[in-house]
Design a protein around this motif. Structure first.
Motif, PDB file in Angstrom:
ATOM      1  N   GLU A 220       0.817  -1.216   0.000  1.00 37.98           N
ATOM      2  CA  GLU A 220       0.000   0.000   0.000  1.00 37.98           C
ATOM      3  C   GLU A 220       0.846   1.260   0.000  1.00 37.98           C
ATOM      4  N   GLY A 221       2.171   1.107   0.025  1.00 34.77           N
ATOM      5  CA  GLY A 221       3.045   2.270   0.022  1.00 34.77           C
ATOM      6  C   GLY A 221       3.110   2.994   1.351  1.00 34.77           C
ATOM      7  N   LYS A 222       2.865   2.277   2.453  1.00 34.34           N
ATOM      8  CA  LYS A 222       2.885   2.903   3.773  1.00 34.34           C
ATOM      9  C   LYS A 222       4.298   2.902   4.347  1.00 34.34           C
ATOM     10  N   ALA A 223       4.751   4.082   4.753  1.00 32.80           N
ATOM     11  CA  ALA A 223       6.057   4.196   5.406  1.00 32.80           C
ATOM     12  C   ALA A 223       5.848   4.034   6.909  1.00 32.80           C
ATOM     13  N   THR A 224       5.851   2.792   7.384  1.00 37.58           N
ATOM     14  CA  THR A 224       5.672   2.530   8.812  1.00 37.58           C
ATOM     15  C   THR A 224       7.031   2.647   9.515  1.00 37.58           C
ATOM     16  N   LEU A 225       7.004   2.630  10.840  1.00 39.01           N
ATOM     17  CA  LEU A 225       8.231   2.907  11.589  1.00 39.01           C
ATOM     18  C   LEU A 225       9.375   1.932  11.283  1.00 39.01           C
ATOM     19  N   PRO A 226       9.135   0.624  11.129  1.00 43.70           N
ATOM     20  CA  PRO A 226      10.266  -0.246  10.767  1.00 43.70           C
ATOM     21  C   PRO A 226      10.954   0.187   9.469  1.00 43.70           C
ATOM     22  N   LEU A 227      10.176   0.644   8.500  1.00 46.85           N
ATOM     23  CA  LEU A 227      10.766   1.084   7.234  1.00 46.85           C
ATOM     24  C   LEU A 227      11.453   2.435   7.383  1.00 46.85           C
ATOM     25  N   LEU A 229      12.890   3.617  10.080  1.00 44.52           N
ATOM     26  CA  LEU A 229      14.168   3.392  10.764  1.00 44.52           C
ATOM     27  C   LEU A 229      15.157   2.652   9.877  1.00 44.52           C
ATOM     28  N   ALA A 230      14.652   1.745   9.033  1.00 46.66           N
ATOM     29  CA  ALA A 230      15.542   1.024   8.120  1.00 46.66           C
ATOM     30  C   ALA A 230      16.209   1.988   7.142  1.00 46.66           C
ATOM     31  N   ILE A 258      12.537  -7.581   4.129  1.00 49.61           N
ATOM     32  CA  ILE A 258      12.434  -8.184   5.462  1.00 49.61           C
ATOM     33  C   ILE A 258      13.829  -8.409   6.045  1.00 49.61           C
ATOM     34  N   GLU A 259      14.736  -8.907   5.213  1.00 45.69           N
ATOM     35  CA  GLU A 259      16.110  -9.123   5.674  1.00 45.69           C
ATOM     36  C   GLU A 259      16.790  -7.808   6.031  1.00 45.69           C
ATOM     37  N   ILE A 260      16.552  -6.768   5.239  1.00 47.46           N
ATOM     38  CA  ILE A 260      17.135  -5.450   5.528  1.00 47.46           C
ATOM     39  C   ILE A 260      16.622  -4.924   6.860  1.00 47.46           C
ATOM     40  N   VAL A 261      15.303  -4.979   7.033  1.00 46.47           N
ATOM     41  CA  VAL A 261      14.682  -4.461   8.251  1.00 46.47           C
ATOM     42  C   VAL A 261      15.160  -5.238   9.473  1.00 46.47           C
ATOM     43  N   ARG A 262      15.263  -6.557   9.327  1.00 44.38           N
ATOM     44  CA  ARG A 262      15.705  -7.378  10.456  1.00 44.38           C
ATOM     45  C   ARG A 262      17.184  -7.219  10.743  1.00 44.38           C
ATOM     46  N   GLY A 263      17.959  -6.932   9.714  1.00 39.54           N
ATOM     47  CA  GLY A 263      19.408  -6.907   9.875  1.00 39.54           C
ATOM     48  C   GLY A 263      19.996  -5.593  10.329  1.00 39.54           C
ATOM     49  N   CYS A 264      19.260  -4.501  10.179  1.00 44.70           N
ATOM     50  CA  CYS A 264      19.837  -3.185  10.479  1.00 44.70           C
ATOM     51  C   CYS A 264      19.426  -2.648  11.844  1.00 44.70           C
ATOM     52  N   GLY A 265      18.660  -3.424  12.597  1.00 47.06           N
ATOM     53  CA  GLY A 265      18.237  -2.976  13.923  1.00 47.06           C
ATOM     54  C   GLY A 265      16.940  -2.189  13.935  1.00 47.06           C
ATOM     55  N   ALA A 266      16.262  -2.118  12.781  1.00 50.12           N
ATOM     56  CA  ALA A 266      15.030  -1.325  12.710  1.00 50.12           C
ATOM     57  C   ALA A 266      13.920  -1.922  13.568  1.00 50.12           C
ATOM     58  N   LEU A 267      13.850  -3.251  13.624  1.00 45.26           N
ATOM     59  CA  LEU A 267      12.801  -3.873  14.438  1.00 45.26           C
ATOM     60  C   LEU A 267      13.047  -3.628  15.923  1.00 45.26           C
ATOM     61  N   GLU A 268      14.318  -3.698  16.333  1.00 44.25           N
ATOM     62  CA  GLU A 268      14.639  -3.424  17.740  1.00 44.25           C
ATOM     63  C   GLU A 268      14.305  -1.974  18.087  1.00 44.25           C
ATOM     64  N   GLY A 269      14.614  -1.062  17.160  1.00 50.96           N
ATOM     65  CA  GLY A 269      14.295   0.344  17.390  1.00 50.96           C
ATOM     66  C   GLY A 269      12.799   0.584  17.468  1.00 50.96           C
ATOM     67  N   THR A 270      12.052  -0.130  16.632  1.00 48.51           N
ATOM     68  CA  THR A 270      10.592   0.020  16.648  1.00 48.51           C
ATOM     69  C   THR A 270      10.007  -0.557  17.927  1.00 48.51           C
ATOM     70  N   ARG A 271      10.502  -1.703  18.348  1.00 42.99           N
ATOM     71  CA  ARG A 271      10.025  -2.283  19.614  1.00 42.99           C
ATOM     72  C   ARG A 271      10.362  -1.371  20.797  1.00 42.99           C
ATOM     73  N   ALA A 272      11.509  -0.702  20.742  1.00 42.27           N
ATOM     74  CA  ALA A 272      11.871   0.238  21.810  1.00 42.27           C
ATOM     75  C   ALA A 272      10.884   1.404  21.849  1.00 42.27           C
ATOM     76  N   ALA A 273      10.455   1.864  20.669  1.00 40.08           N
ATOM     77  CA  ALA A 273       9.463   2.943  20.613  1.00 40.08           C
ATOM     78  C   ALA A 273       8.134   2.480  21.203  1.00 40.08           C
ATOM     79  N   ALA A 274       7.750   1.234  20.910  1.00 37.64           N
ATOM     80  CA  ALA A 274       6.520   0.681  21.487  1.00 37.64           C
ATOM     81  C   ALA A 274       6.652   0.554  23.004  1.00 37.64           C
ATOM     82  N   ALA A 275       7.823   0.128  23.468  1.00 45.74           N
ATOM     83  CA  ALA A 275       8.044  -0.019  24.914  1.00 45.74           C
ATOM     84  C   ALA A 275       7.933   1.326  25.635  1.00 45.74           C
ATOM     85  N   ALA A 276       8.407   2.392  24.982  1.00 41.02           N
ATOM     86  CA  ALA A 276       8.309   3.727  25.582  1.00 41.02           C
ATOM     87  C   ALA A 276       6.845   4.148  25.717  1.00 41.02           C
TER      88      ALA A 276
END
Length: 309
Positions: A220-227, A229-230, A258-276
């Motif tokens: 859908e062309g959505k720039a969500t937080l994982p993308l 941050l990636a 998916i590999e890019i997002v998982r490999g660059c720390g974007a998912l960890e950064g997004t989870r940290a934002a959710a934790a905040a």
């Protein structure tokens, strides 16, 4: 919640058979019922036993369901909660019109409380949600969207109904302004964390667990937080791949992304934002009376970060 489900079943009645058929199809798919649950738990935390709480819990679920019907048409989605979307089964016109029915039925039900403050909260929330939907539409295929812009959309589109659900409980309870504000803060923060984790699962979940197709946001062309941050943290080639996919709305390179997002720390950064956001919810809930319902609100904010669907 059984009383809420009974209220939902009663108020789905319509003299037009297709209305009830489409509405029952999407509501019977289940879902988490988080918004009505939030309203009831907050009522419990504040010691509110108003008979209106079940009716209003059904109202927020109707508003939520209406947004799902419309969203799936706008997004051209084919799978929700593990089965075909209503628009896939009944067609786009029926989905849009039944969504309109659910909105109008919700407003009929909220009038029954005879409380202008309740009607103001729900009318404002519905308006903000609609603005959020339009804002998201405007942001489609915009790879320059930053985290602040992303949060503005999800606070309008998703978190606003969470906020309204918990605020309504405070109004029903006749709570002091500071407590009402704490309830609203809890709902907004919880709803924001919920959506951020949902966006993580688009790149770190499974179709079976989530009940929807992976990569739908990308299509859908959505720039969500994982993308977002990636694009900030990945190597230049990887960032360019993500940017191109957002701009074209193509999922052809989904495995690579998916590999890019998982490999660059974007998912960890997004989870940290959710934790905040979850911590903000926890801090707000600690302002409420100490009882088993407040304990459940605290536990809900904590468990939200571990969800897989």
């Amino acid at each position: 919640m059984r009383q809420v489900d009974a209220a939902i079943a009663r108020r789905l009645a319509s003299g037009v058979p297709l209305v009830g058929e489409v509405a029952r199809y999407i509501i019977s798919a289940g879902g988490k019922r988080l918004r009505p649950m939030l309203l009831l738990l907050t009522c419990g935390a504040l010691g509110c036993q108003s008979a209106h709480r079940f009716n209003l819990a059904a109202v927020v679920e109707f508003i939520h369901t209406a947004t799902l019907l419309h969203d799936d048409v706008v997004d051209e989605s084919t799978l929700r909660r593990g089965r075909s979307t209503a628009n896939e089964v009944f067609g786009n016109p029926a989905s849009v019109l039944v969504g309109d029915f659910l909105y109008s039925r919700a407003f009929q039900m909220m009038v029954e409380t005879d409380n202008m403050r309740v009607m103001q909260i729900l009318a404002d929330a519905t308006n903000v949600i609609a603005e959020g939907e339009v804002l998201q539409l405007m942001n489609m295929h915009d790879a320059s969207l930053d985290e602040a812009g992303y949060l503005r959309v999800i606070r309008s589109k998703t978190a606003k109904l969470f906020e309204a659900s918990s605020r309504l409980a405070a109004v029903l309870a006749g709570a002091a302004p500071a407590i009402e504000q704490a309830c609203a803060e809890y709902g907004q923060s919880l709803g924001t964390a919920f959506q951020v984790i949902d966006d993580v699962l688009d790149y770190d979940g499974s179709v079976d667990e989530m009940g929807k197709n992976l990569g739908d946001d990308l299509r859908e062309g959505k720039a969500t937080l994982p993308l977002i941050l990636a694009m900030q943290t990945a190597a230049p080639d990887g960032a360019a791949t993500v940017r191109r996919a957002i701009e074209t709305g193509s999922a052809d390179e989904l495995p690579a992304i998916i590999e890019i997002v998982r490999g660059c720390g974007a998912l960890e950064g997004t989870r940290a934002a959710a934790a905040a956001q979850a911590q903000r919810a926890i801090d707000a809930a600690r302002m409420l009376p100490k009882n088993e319902y407040t304990d459940s609100l605290l536990e809900l904010a904590t468990q939200l970060l571990q969800r897989r669907s």
